[in-house]
Design an enzyme around this catalytic site. Structure first.
Site, mmCIF file in Angstrom:
data_model
loop_
_atom_site.group_PDB
_atom_site.id
_atom_site.type_symbol
_atom_site.label_atom_id
_atom_site.label_comp_id
_atom_site.label_asym_id
_atom_site.label_seq_id
_atom_site.Cartn_x
_atom_site.Cartn_y
_atom_site.Cartn_z
ATOM 1 N N HIS A 72 11.123 12.962 5.629
ATOM 2 C CA HIS A 72 10.898 12.831 7.202
ATOM 3 C C HIS A 72 12.473 12.093 7.713
ATOM 4 O O HIS A 72 12.507 10.927 7.375
ATOM 5 C CB HIS A 72 9.794 11.865 7.388
ATOM 6 C CG HIS A 72 8.437 12.279 7.460
ATOM 7 N ND1 HIS A 72 7.305 11.958 7.922
ATOM 8 C CD2 HIS A 72 8.170 13.591 6.986
ATOM 9 C CE1 HIS A 72 6.449 12.679 8.040
ATOM 10 N NE2 HIS A 72 6.777 13.841 7.088
ATOM 11 N N TYR A 200 2.964 5.166 14.702
ATOM 12 C CA TYR A 200 2.285 3.701 14.650
ATOM 13 C C TYR A 200 2.256 3.549 15.967
ATOM 14 O O TYR A 200 3.091 3.555 16.835
ATOM 15 C CB TYR A 200 3.792 2.970 14.098
ATOM 16 C CG TYR A 200 4.117 3.007 12.732
ATOM 17 C CD1 TYR A 200 3.408 2.090 11.812
ATOM 18 C CD2 TYR A 200 5.106 4.123 12.186
ATOM 19 C CE1 TYR A 200 3.814 2.158 10.236
ATOM 20 C CE2 TYR A 200 5.338 4.082 10.891
ATOM 21 C CZ TYR A 200 4.815 3.151 9.950
ATOM 22 O OH TYR A 200 4.900 3.297 8.641
ATOM 23 N N PRO A 292 0.546 -3.873 5.457
ATOM 24 C CA PRO A 292 1.024 -2.528 5.307
ATOM 25 C C PRO A 292 1.959 -2.019 6.383
ATOM 26 O O PRO A 292 2.662 -0.866 6.297
ATOM 27 C CB PRO A 292 -0.088 -1.603 5.037
ATOM 28 C CG PRO A 292 -1.307 -2.432 5.687
ATOM 29 C CD PRO A 292 -0.783 -3.893 5.385
ATOM 30 N N LYS A 296 6.218 -1.246 3.068
ATOM 31 C CA LYS A 296 7.041 -1.698 2.237
ATOM 32 C C LYS A 296 6.375 -2.303 0.836
ATOM 33 O O LYS A 296 7.028 -2.680 0.017
ATOM 34 C CB LYS A 296 7.616 -2.988 2.992
ATOM 35 C CG LYS A 296 8.429 -2.800 4.165
ATOM 36 C CD LYS A 296 9.908 -2.206 3.468
ATOM 37 C CE LYS A 296 10.353 -1.290 4.633
ATOM 38 N NZ LYS A 296 10.843 0.032 4.125
ATOM 39 N N TYR A 384 13.279 0.312 7.847
ATOM 40 C CA TYR A 384 12.435 1.163 7.389
ATOM 41 C C TYR A 384 12.762 2.128 6.117
ATOM 42 O O TYR A 384 11.758 2.306 5.405
ATOM 43 C CB TYR A 384 11.910 2.039 8.423
ATOM 44 C CG TYR A 384 10.729 2.855 8.337
ATOM 45 C CD1 TYR A 384 9.514 2.255 8.527
ATOM 46 C CD2 TYR A 384 10.687 4.446 8.168
ATOM 47 C CE1 TYR A 384 8.229 2.885 8.362
ATOM 48 C CE2 TYR A 384 9.561 5.091 7.930
ATOM 49 C CZ TYR A 384 8.420 4.399 8.182
ATOM 50 O OH TYR A 384 7.225 4.865 8.106
HETATM 51 P P1 FAD Z 1 -0.753 -2.454 -8.484
HETATM 52 O O1 FAD Z 1 -0.752 -1.230 -7.977
HETATM 53 O O2 FAD Z 1 -1.900 -3.697 -7.823
HETATM 54 O O3 FAD Z 1 -0.981 -2.565 -10.042
HETATM 55 C C1 FAD Z 1 -1.326 -3.615 -10.981
HETATM 56 C C2 FAD Z 1 -2.248 -2.817 -11.908
HETATM 57 O O4 FAD Z 1 -2.492 -4.028 -12.915
HETATM 58 C C3 FAD Z 1 -3.573 -2.403 -11.585
HETATM 59 O O5 FAD Z 1 -3.748 -1.228 -12.234
HETATM 60 C C4 FAD Z 1 -4.675 -3.338 -12.269
HETATM 61 O O6 FAD Z 1 -5.665 -2.618 -12.866
HETATM 62 C C5 FAD Z 1 -3.759 -4.043 -13.504
HETATM 63 N N1 FAD Z 1 -4.005 -5.202 -13.678
HETATM 64 C C6 FAD Z 1 -4.739 -6.373 -12.997
HETATM 65 N N2 FAD Z 1 -5.172 -7.413 -13.683
HETATM 66 C C7 FAD Z 1 -4.938 -7.049 -14.896
HETATM 67 C C8 FAD Z 1 -4.757 -7.613 -16.085
HETATM 68 N N3 FAD Z 1 -5.361 -8.992 -16.167
HETATM 69 N N4 FAD Z 1 -4.596 -7.091 -17.162
HETATM 70 C C9 FAD Z 1 -4.390 -5.909 -17.161
HETATM 71 N N5 FAD Z 1 -4.103 -5.017 -16.107
HETATM 72 C C10 FAD Z 1 -4.190 -5.620 -14.966
HETATM 73 N N6 FAD Z 1 1.423 -0.442 0.594
HETATM 74 C C11 FAD Z 1 1.723 0.301 1.493
HETATM 75 O O7 FAD Z 1 3.253 0.424 1.509
HETATM 76 N N7 FAD Z 1 1.230 1.266 2.221
HETATM 77 C C12 FAD Z 1 -0.054 1.374 2.208
HETATM 78 O O8 FAD Z 1 -0.922 1.889 2.860
HETATM 79 C C13 FAD Z 1 -0.541 0.235 1.289
HETATM 80 N N8 FAD Z 1 -2.087 0.266 1.089
HETATM 81 C C14 FAD Z 1 -2.636 -0.475 0.346
HETATM 82 C C15 FAD Z 1 -3.976 -0.598 0.241
HETATM 83 C C16 FAD Z 1 -4.754 -1.625 -0.789
HETATM 84 C C17 FAD Z 1 -6.239 -1.675 -0.917
HETATM 85 C C18 FAD Z 1 -3.882 -2.266 -1.578
HETATM 86 C C19 FAD Z 1 -4.150 -3.251 -2.509
HETATM 87 C C20 FAD Z 1 -2.530 -2.349 -1.359
HETATM 88 C C21 FAD Z 1 -1.804 -1.410 -0.558
HETATM 89 N N9 FAD Z 1 -0.507 -1.010 -0.318
HETATM 90 C C22 FAD Z 1 0.055 -0.327 0.246
HETATM 91 C C23 FAD Z 1 0.389 -1.904 -1.216
HETATM 92 C C24 FAD Z 1 0.855 -1.115 -2.641
HETATM 93 O O9 FAD Z 1 -0.170 -0.169 -2.897
HETATM 94 C C25 FAD Z 1 1.112 -2.041 -3.709
HETATM 95 O O10 FAD Z 1 2.324 -2.794 -3.382
HETATM 96 C C26 FAD Z 1 1.536 -1.309 -4.995
HETATM 97 O O11 FAD Z 1 0.156 -0.779 -5.378
HETATM 98 C C27 FAD Z 1 2.000 -2.386 -5.781
HETATM 99 O O12 FAD Z 1 2.264 -1.755 -7.266
HETATM 100 P P2 FAD Z 1 2.266 -2.874 -8.436
HETATM 101 O O13 FAD Z 1 2.122 -1.876 -9.623
HETATM 102 O O14 FAD Z 1 2.848 -3.706 -8.281
HETATM 103 O O15 FAD Z 1 0.547 -3.295 -8.329
HETATM 104 C C1 DHB Z 2 1.053 4.780 5.027
HETATM 105 C C2 DHB Z 2 0.801 3.587 4.932
HETATM 106 C C3 DHB Z 2 1.493 2.653 5.486
HETATM 107 O O1 DHB Z 2 1.277 1.493 5.440
HETATM 108 C C4 DHB Z 2 2.568 2.927 6.295
HETATM 109 O O2 DHB Z 2 3.325 2.066 6.905
HETATM 110 C C5 DHB Z 2 2.895 4.371 6.527
HETATM 111 C C6 DHB Z 2 2.301 5.278 5.775
HETATM 112 C C7 DHB Z 2 0.326 6.114 4.502
HETATM 113 O O3 DHB Z 2 -0.577 5.384 3.480
HETATM 114 O O4 DHB Z 2 0.421 7.225 4.495
#
Ligand code: FAD
Ligand code: DHB
Length: 389
Positions: A72, A200, A292, A296, A384
């Site tokens: 994009h 957005y 979100p 980021k 962005y």
């Molecule tokens: P996570 O993806 O949370 O992974 C952590 C892992 O550790 C998980 O698999 C969990 O099961 C595991 N874990 C936890 N505790 C333990 C333990 N004690 N022992 C072993 N394993 C454990 N970001 C965006 O930019 N856009 C979005 O639209 C967006 N939507 C989101 C929606 C939701 C509901 C959530 C929660 C987050 C969202 N995010 C979004 C944020 C983005 O998904 C996260 O920043 C990203 O997943 C971070 O990755 P991570 O690997 O650090 O953490």
């Molecule tokens: C999506 C999520 C976001 O938070 C964003 O800023 C843009 C896209 C997505 O899930 O596609």
């Protein structure tokens, strides 16, 4: 068991770190509390910055992203029926890539499995020991049996609710937090996206976002009160409200259809400092959360992984601890800027229940300034596409 780096959490941070280290001959074990199916069932982020795209290439897992991801060059902001297109490619020289977090995670699992990587699923009671010594260890339970892993370093990639952050004592750790008075209701629908770019949308009924996963899979969000539950939003109610928040021209051409996932996520800004305690390093959501708006979350997780990966490579391959010693400061310097951007964009586009008429005028003026000012558009675009690592 013994490994060089014990990684807690099999989400995108943990898997990406493990795969990058593997490519440099550094050994790791990943401990994941859930099953692989559960992790892959979580629908989350969708927009990848250039930094994460480059890391996927370095990790050797970019093939499907290159063929199936959507490049994009711009993104759009609407206010009522008016649209502002931010030409991010023209303003920064870089595009973003739309490719779901689920797919990123799937590609990483496949790569780890193909190269014999050790991932322990369904682990319980993960506990980090002796993080402040040169010989830390991690214990856990699986299938009723106790296990122990001796390691050189522990990477806490276990998300916001994990154990790693809580292992750092309260008198060492400082948490900064802001909780917003609303959440996002997100749906995944088997319909063509309403536009080829993201929208957005600020509206007087609240925020909405039109995003996508592929040509027949749309990802749409609306701002909802924190007290709402997904069951409060039957499909027709969702579509009706979504249409009222996007520009009329788009509402008229929106194709509605089967919704295959619906969930509500609260909005929060959160940072913990420091991100290192002895030989324990926090990465991703374990250390920080952004609302979100601005996409980021996954991208800040990726920049942490980059800094930690560089530091661990320096330690093992060059015999220098400069990288790991600088990890927390370097990661936090970038994180705080992403926190600022996500907070700013949340304020720009949402309706806050407590806001006065003055606050609403300020929001309107900010959007008007953005519409007419290229420097303001460039500042948005630079954030962005992602600030440099
Ligand atoms: P996570 O993806 O949370 O992974 C952590 C892992 O550790 C998980 O698999 C969990 O099961 C595991 N874990 C936890 N505790 C333990 C333990 N004690 N022992 C072993 N394993 C454990 N970001 C965006 O930019 N856009 C979005 O639209 C967006 N939507 C989101 C929606 C939701 C509901 C959530 C929660 C987050 C969202 N995010 C979004 C944020 C983005 O998904 C996260 O920043 C990203 O997943 C971070 O990755 P991570 O690997 O650090 O953490
Ligand atoms: C999506 C999520 C976001 O938070 C964003 O800023 C843009 C896209 C997505 O899930 O596609």
């Amino acid at each position: 068991m013994r490994t060089q780096v014990c990684i807690i959490g099999g989400g995108p941070s943990g898997l990406l770190l493990s795969q990058l280290l593997h490519r440099k001959g550094i050994d790791s074990v990943v401990l994941e509390r859930k099953t692989k199916e559960y992790v892959l069932g979580r629908i989350r982020a969708g927009v990848l910055e250039q930094g994460l795209v480059d890391l996927m290439r370095q990790a050797g897992v970019a093939a499907r992203m290159e063929s199936e991801g959507y490049v994009h060059d711009g993104t759009q902001i609407s206010c009522g029926d008016a649209l502002i297109r931010i030409d991010i490619k023209a303003l920064t020289g870089k595009p973003v890539v739309v490719y779901g977090q689920t797919e990123v995670t799937r590609d990483l699992y496949e790569a780890r499995e193909n190269s014999g990587g050790q991932i322990e699923f369904n682990v319980e009671g993960v506990t980090i020991h002796d993080a402040r010594t040169d010989a830390p260890s991690v214990t856990f339970m699986r299938d009723g049996t106790h296990h122990r892993i001796d390691c050189d370093f522990v990477a806490g990639c276990d998300g916001f609710h994990g154990v790693s952050r809580k292992t750092i004592p309260d008198d060492v750790r400082r948490d900064y937090e802001k909780v917003y008075p609303f959440g996002w209701l997100g749906v995944l629908s088997q319909t063509p996206p309403v536009d080829h770019e993201l929208i957005y949308a600020a509206s007087d009924r609240g925020f909405a976002l039109a995003s996508m996963r592929n040509s027949n899979l749309s990802r749409y969000y609306i701002q909802v009160p924190l007290s709402d539950r997904p069951d409060d939003w039957p499909d027709q109610t969702f579509w009706g409200e979504f249409k009222k928040r996007i520009p009329q021209g788009h509402a008229a051409k929106l194709i509605t259809g089967p919704i295959i996932e619906k969930s509500i996520a609260p909005l929060r800004s959160f940072v913990t400092e420091p991100m290192r305690w002895g030989r324990l390093f926090l990465c991703g959501d374990a250390a920080h959360i952004v609302p979100p708006t601005g996409a980021k979350g996954l991208n800040t997780a990726a920049s942490d992984v980059h800094y930690l990966y560089q530091g661990l490579c320096q330690h093992y391959l060059e015999g220098s601890d400069d990288g790991i010693d600088a990890y927390s400061d370097k990661a936090l310097a970038r994180i705080w800027k992403a926190e600022r951007f996500s907070w700013w964009m949340t304020n720009l586009l949402h309706r806050f229940p407590e806001w006065s008429d003055f606050d609403l005028k300020m929001q309107q003026a900010e959007i008007d300034f953005l519409r007419s000012n290229e420097a303001a558009q460039r500042a948005l675009a630079e954030n962005y596409v992602g600030l440099p690592y």
